[in-house]
Design an enzyme around this catalytic site. Structure first.
Site, short mmCIF file in Angstrom:
data_model
loop_
_atom_site.label_atom_id
_atom_site.label_comp_id
_atom_site.label_asym_id
_atom_site.label_seq_id
_atom_site.Cartn_x
_atom_site.Cartn_y
_atom_site.Cartn_z
N HIS A 143 44.19 39.86 33.75
CA HIS A 143 43.78 38.45 33.79
C HIS A 143 44.86 37.58 34.42
O HIS A 143 45.92 37.35 33.84
CB HIS A 143 43.48 37.99 32.35
CG HIS A 143 43.07 36.55 32.28
ND1 HIS A 143 43.61 35.67 31.37
CD2 HIS A 143 42.18 35.85 33.01
CE1 HIS A 143 43.06 34.47 31.55
NE2 HIS A 143 42.20 34.55 32.54
N ASN A 194 44.08 31.46 26.98
CA ASN A 194 42.83 30.69 26.94
C ASN A 194 42.35 30.39 25.52
O ASN A 194 41.64 29.41 25.30
CB ASN A 194 41.73 31.40 27.74
CG ASN A 194 41.90 31.17 29.22
OD1 ASN A 194 42.69 30.31 29.64
ND2 ASN A 194 41.20 31.93 30.03
N1 LIG Z 1 38.85 29.81 38.12
C1 LIG Z 1 39.82 30.08 37.24
O1 LIG Z 1 40.67 29.26 36.92
C2 LIG Z 1 39.90 31.45 36.61
C3 LIG Z 1 41.09 31.84 35.99
C4 LIG Z 1 41.20 33.14 35.47
C5 LIG Z 1 40.12 33.99 35.54
N2 LIG Z 1 38.95 33.57 36.13
C6 LIG Z 1 37.84 34.52 36.20
O2 LIG Z 1 37.80 35.05 37.52
C7 LIG Z 1 36.45 35.32 37.87
C8 LIG Z 1 36.12 34.60 39.17
O3 LIG Z 1 36.33 33.22 38.99
P1 LIG Z 1 36.44 32.24 40.25
O4 LIG Z 1 36.84 30.92 39.71
O5 LIG Z 1 37.24 32.88 41.33
O6 LIG Z 1 34.91 32.18 40.71
P2 LIG Z 1 34.29 31.64 42.09
O7 LIG Z 1 32.96 31.10 41.74
O8 LIG Z 1 35.27 30.77 42.80
O9 LIG Z 1 34.12 32.98 42.96
C9 LIG Z 1 33.27 34.03 42.62
C10 LIG Z 1 32.96 34.81 43.89
O10 LIG Z 1 32.28 36.03 43.53
C11 LIG Z 1 31.28 36.28 44.50
N3 LIG Z 1 30.33 37.21 43.90
C12 LIG Z 1 29.38 36.96 42.97
N4 LIG Z 1 28.73 38.09 42.64
C13 LIG Z 1 29.29 39.10 43.39
C14 LIG Z 1 29.07 40.50 43.48
N5 LIG Z 1 28.15 41.12 42.75
N6 LIG Z 1 29.82 41.20 44.34
C15 LIG Z 1 30.78 40.61 45.11
N7 LIG Z 1 31.03 39.26 45.05
C16 LIG Z 1 30.30 38.54 44.20
C17 LIG Z 1 30.74 34.92 44.86
O11 LIG Z 1 30.08 34.93 46.11
C18 LIG Z 1 32.03 34.08 44.86
O12 LIG Z 1 32.62 34.07 46.13
C19 LIG Z 1 35.59 34.93 36.67
O13 LIG Z 1 35.35 36.05 35.87
C20 LIG Z 1 36.47 33.93 35.94
O14 LIG Z 1 36.22 33.91 34.54
C21 LIG Z 1 38.82 32.33 36.68
#
Ligand SMILES: NC(=O)c1ccc[n+]([C@@H]2O[C@H](COP(=O)([O-])OP(=O)(O)OC[C@H]3O[C@@H](n4cnc5c(N)ncnc54)[C@H](O)[C@@H]3O)[C@@H](O)[C@H]2O)c1
Length: 297
Positions: A143, A194
């Site tokens: 994470h 978190n």
């Molecule tokens: N944004 C944050 O601050 C943060 C911090 C830590 C962890 N996370 C975790 O990281 C993950 C992604 O978050 P994010 O903010 O980058 O999301 P985001 O919405 O910016 O990006 C997600 C991406 O995944 C792609 N996607 C969706 N389904 C897919 C699939 N089956 N195969 C390939 N690509 C696919 C989408 O097209 C998109 O580009 C989540 O699980 C979130 O909980 C987010």
């Protein structure tokens, strides 16, 4: 598998997190394949990373050569099959359990027996996903924190199914990309940061929704009284208000406790598409460069 046997890193999902996880891995010298189902998201990731890295070259944090070489190691693709080269795959797709389970079962068809499959989920423990793959021992949480290019901490979480080797290699991998890992030997939804942050957010939203203070005032108090570098509403805008929404929906679907549902203001913002910095408006407004703009009231 030894850490020095991680030959190729795969990152799935090229959004806010995946793009930067791919970049830090490439900067550390790994060949990296960044895969997404949306070409548009890959294009955005490339533009975003180019801009970010150009700034770092200007500030002399990296040389032009280091950055160019990192981009040469980084492949952008919509083809999931290309991830078969990787023996460390980090999933960073939408925070929805079913989507992650579907993806892991797809990945299971193309990876080798000792490929580590890690999820970057903000809350979902890997035991909720590991049962769809042939080797659950290879599955764990890795994470990262947003923005990955800046944030040093990474939580590695070992589920009951995760092998000691997977945990050790994941810890060594995180160190090898110049981040500081902490290993949770027992999994819990939301992990450490978190869970603590969630309590702070709940209180901030309570004070705001009940009219005790504006979001600007709450952010100011957190910064000036608690010495936090960023206020809770600014942080939600940076993280993506939809991420907060999905995290809470996920927790609610697990607990059935109404207290775990997303806050009213969060649901409203998501309904209006005001997701924070990435859409130009959340609790605050942003210009096309992502800089906060003052709104006259
Ligand atoms: N944004 C944050 O601050 C943060 C911090 C830590 C962890 N996370 C975790 O990281 C993950 C992604 O978050 P994010 O903010 O980058 O999301 P985001 O919405 O910016 O990006 C997600 C991406 O995944 C792609 N996607 C969706 N389904 C897919 C699939 N089956 N195969 C390939 N690509 C696919 C989408 O097209 C998109 O580009 C989540 O699980 C979130 O909980 C987010």
């Amino acid at each position: 598998m030894k850490n020095n046997e991680i030959k190729h890193v795969g990152v799935v999902g090229s959004g806010a997190m995946g793009s930067q996880i791919a970049m830090v891995s490439a900067l550390a010298g790994y060949p990296v394949t960044l895969q997404d189902i949306e070409q548009e998201s890959l294009d955005k990731a490339k533009t975003f990373l180019t801009l970010q890295m150009d700034r770092r070259v200007e500030k002399e944090r990296y040389t032009r050569e280091e950055v160019d070489q990192a981009f040469e190691r980084l492949t952008f693709t919509t083809n999931i099959e290309e991830l078969s080269k990787a023996n460390m795959i980090i999933e960073a797709i939408v925070e929805k359990l079913e989507a992650k389970r579907d993806l892991f079962s797809e990945l299971d068809k193309i990876v080798t027996d000792d490929t580590i499959l890690a999820t970057n989920s903000s809350t979902i423990v890997s035991s909720k996903i590991a049962d769809v793959v042939s080797n659950p021992g290879n599955v764990c949480n890795i994470h990262f924190f947003n923005p990955v290019l800046v944030m040093d901490m990474v939580e590695v979480v070992k589920g009951p199914h995760t092998s000691d080797e997977t945990a050790e290699v994941s810890m060594a991998f995180v160190k090898s990309i110049r981040k500081t890992p902490v290993l949770l030997k027992k999994e819990i939804s939301g992990f450490i940061a978190n869970r603590i942050l969630g309590k702070l957010m709940d209180e901030a939203v309570f004070l705001y929704e009940n009219g005790y203070a504006t979001h600007e005032e709450i952010d100011l108090v957190c910064k000036k009284a608690l010495n936090h570098p960023i206020g809770p509403f600014e942080l939600m805008d940076l993280t993506g208000i939809d991420v907060n929404y999905f995290v809470r929906m996920q927790r609610y679907s697990e607990s059935g406790d109404k207290k775990d549902k997303p806050a009213r203001i969060v649901a409203e913002k998501v309904g209006k598409g005001e997701l924070g910095k990435k859409t130009g408006k959340g609790f605050y407004e942003y210009d096309e460069n992502g800089t906060k703009v003052e709104v006259k009231k």
